[in-house]
Design a protein around this motif. Structure first.
Motif, short mmCIF file in Angstrom:
data_model
loop_
_atom_site.label_atom_id
_atom_site.label_comp_id
_atom_site.label_asym_id
_atom_site.label_seq_id
_atom_site.Cartn_x
_atom_site.Cartn_y
_atom_site.Cartn_z
N MET A 77 -0.02 6.93 -2.60
CA MET A 77 0.86 7.14 -1.43
C MET A 77 2.25 7.54 -1.93
SD MET A 77 -0.71 4.51 1.38
CE MET A 77 0.19 5.29 2.70
N ASP A 78 3.24 6.65 -1.89
CA ASP A 78 4.60 7.07 -2.28
C ASP A 78 4.89 6.91 -3.77
OD1 ASP A 78 4.92 7.67 0.33
OD2 ASP A 78 6.38 6.11 0.80
N ASN A 79 4.01 6.23 -4.47
CA ASN A 79 4.15 6.05 -5.92
C ASN A 79 5.52 5.50 -6.31
OD1 ASN A 79 3.43 6.09 -8.59
ND2 ASN A 79 3.78 8.28 -8.88
N ASP A 80 5.82 4.32 -5.82
CA ASP A 80 7.12 3.69 -6.09
C ASP A 80 7.02 2.58 -7.12
OD1 ASP A 80 9.56 4.60 -4.77
OD2 ASP A 80 8.36 4.48 -2.94
N ASP A 81 8.10 2.47 -7.91
CA ASP A 81 8.12 1.47 -8.99
C ASP A 81 8.82 0.18 -8.62
OD1 ASP A 81 6.75 3.12 -10.69
OD2 ASP A 81 8.58 4.08 -11.47
N PHE A 82 9.71 0.23 -7.63
CA PHE A 82 10.47 -0.98 -7.28
C PHE A 82 10.39 -1.28 -5.79
CE2 PHE A 82 12.31 0.21 -11.30
CZ PHE A 82 12.31 -1.01 -11.96
N ARG A 83 10.36 -2.56 -5.50
CA ARG A 83 10.30 -3.00 -4.11
C ARG A 83 10.92 -4.38 -4.04
NH1 ARG A 83 9.90 -0.89 0.72
NH2 ARG A 83 8.30 0.56 -0.02
N ARG A 84 11.80 -4.57 -3.09
CA ARG A 84 12.44 -5.87 -2.89
C ARG A 84 13.06 -6.40 -4.19
NH1 ARG A 84 8.09 -8.62 1.44
NH2 ARG A 84 8.94 -7.51 3.25
N HIS A 127 0.82 -1.22 0.00
CA HIS A 127 0.00 0.00 0.00
C HIS A 127 0.86 1.27 0.00
CE1 HIS A 127 -4.19 -1.72 1.32
NE2 HIS A 127 -3.67 -2.35 0.29
N ASP A 128 1.97 1.23 0.72
CA ASP A 128 2.87 2.40 0.78
C ASP A 128 3.38 2.79 -0.62
OD1 ASP A 128 4.74 4.16 2.58
OD2 ASP A 128 6.14 3.13 1.25
N ASP A 129 3.54 1.77 -1.48
CA ASP A 129 4.07 2.01 -2.84
C ASP A 129 3.03 2.52 -3.84
OD1 ASP A 129 6.60 1.18 -2.10
OD2 ASP A 129 6.30 -0.90 -2.70
MG MG Z 1 7.68 4.50 0.77
#
Ligand code: MG
Ligand code: IPE
Ligand code: IPE
Ligand code: MG
Ligand code: MG
Length: 301
Positions: free
Chosen positions: A98-105, A92-94
């Motif tokens: 919210m933070d609108n992020d493209d990459f995680r882990r 949800h944070d991504d």
């Molecule tokens: Mg974040």
């Protein structure tokens, strides 16, 4: 008890072994779970099985061990469940809202691969699944209720959600140190405190042991988020498995933005020292937690 200054190789081995145990329990729980939608099965696995550090879960296992001498079944369940709630919070944070992020882990974010609506529902699934697992898999009903209460409070509107709301509200504004501490304590540190509490409860901690471990968890949790802010400035995206340098662009309220890098590092160090100090009553049994405080301070991802 003198402060530990070096993270030793035994600690690294133990951390790897405990992380494996968390991954094993998470995999087993997922295999057992009734998830009737094949798409959700895929997205839950995509997010949860991705290589997270599993720090909160490991913390829960070690807090159980410190009070009871061993890691028991309930602690293994609690640790896996904490990872479900933490993973939901990242999905949800991504999100674009919210933070609108493209990459995680180290991989594209859930919404980038499966779409926004599915990412929202994947997060919802992980959160609800966590409480279902606690209700069904913890041996003792009174322990299950205590764990549910700890987790709901830490992840909910008196904890992580309050922190996340304040984090978004603070974007592109000048914040005081007091507000910054409020944001970081709520969005991150309370989940660390909760992980410590859940592990301690599974180990049958008395009130004094529980209080000390909670205090330790809160302090390393705040330090962990300060380190996250520092790494966003100083580390590369490859190292982090998520896009670096995003906080400044988004105008996030971070410790480096408010205090500068040097003071932020000093504050994280002070918190690690304070965390180690509250472990005094456990003697050498707490050496692994002492090492953990130091390892989190020195982390590079
Ligand atoms: Mg974040
Ligand atoms: C990221 O947490 C979110 C923060 C609270 C800083 P982690 O750094 O523990 O993320 P994973 O679980 O290893 O991906
Ligand atoms: C995330 O904080 C906190 C929670 C997910 C509750 P950040 O927004 O700083 O975490 P990253 O940097 O995206 O991992
Ligand atoms: Mg955020
Ligand atoms: Mg961050």
């Amino acid at each position: 008890m003198s402060a530990i200054k070096v993270v030793n190789s035994d600690f690294d081995t133990l951390l790897r072994r405990t992380t494996k145990l968390v991954n094993h329990t998470v995999r087993q729980l997922l295999a057992d779970q009734k998830i009737i939608d094949s798409n959700l099965k895929k997205t839950i696995k995509y997010t949860l099985a991705a290589p997270g550090k599993r720090i909160r879960s490991v913390l829960a296992l070690w807090c159980c061990e410190i009070v009871s001498g061993q890691i028991n079944h309930n602690a293994e369940i609690a640790a896996a469940v904490i990872e479900m709630v933490h993973t939901y919070s990242l999905v949800h944070d991504d999100l674009p809202a919210m933070d609108n992020d493209d990459f995680r882990r180290g991989q594209p974010t859930c919404h980038n691969v499966f779409g926004e609506a599915t990412a929202i529902l994947t997060g919802d699934s992980l959160l609800t699944l966590a409480f279902e697992v606690l209700a069904k898999k913890i041996d003792e009903p009174t322990i299950a209720i205590e764990l549910v209460s700890q987790l709901a409070e830490a992840a909910g509107p008196a904890g992580m959600i309050a922190g996340q709301i304040a984090d978004l509200k603070a974007e592109k504004t000048a914040v005081s140190r007091k507000i910054l501490q409020y944001i970081h304590t709520n969005k991150t540190a309370k989940m660390f405190r909760c992980a410590a509490a859940m592990g301690a409860i599974c180990g049958g901690a008395n009130a004094r042991q529980l209080n000390s471990l909670c205090e330790y968890g809160l302090k390393i949790g705040l330090g962990f988020q300060i380190a996250d802010d520092i790494l966003d400035v100083c580390a590369s995206s490859e190292q982090l498995g998520k896009t670096a340098g995003k906080d400044r662009k988004a105008g996030k309220a971070t410790y480096p933005a408010v205090l500068g890098l040097q003071k932020s590092r000093q504050l994280a160090k002070n918190l690690a020292d304070e965390a180690v100090a509250v472990l005094k009553l456990f003697g050498h049994k707490a050496d692994t937690l002492r090492q953990l405080a130091l390892a989190l301070l020195q982390r590079s991802k």
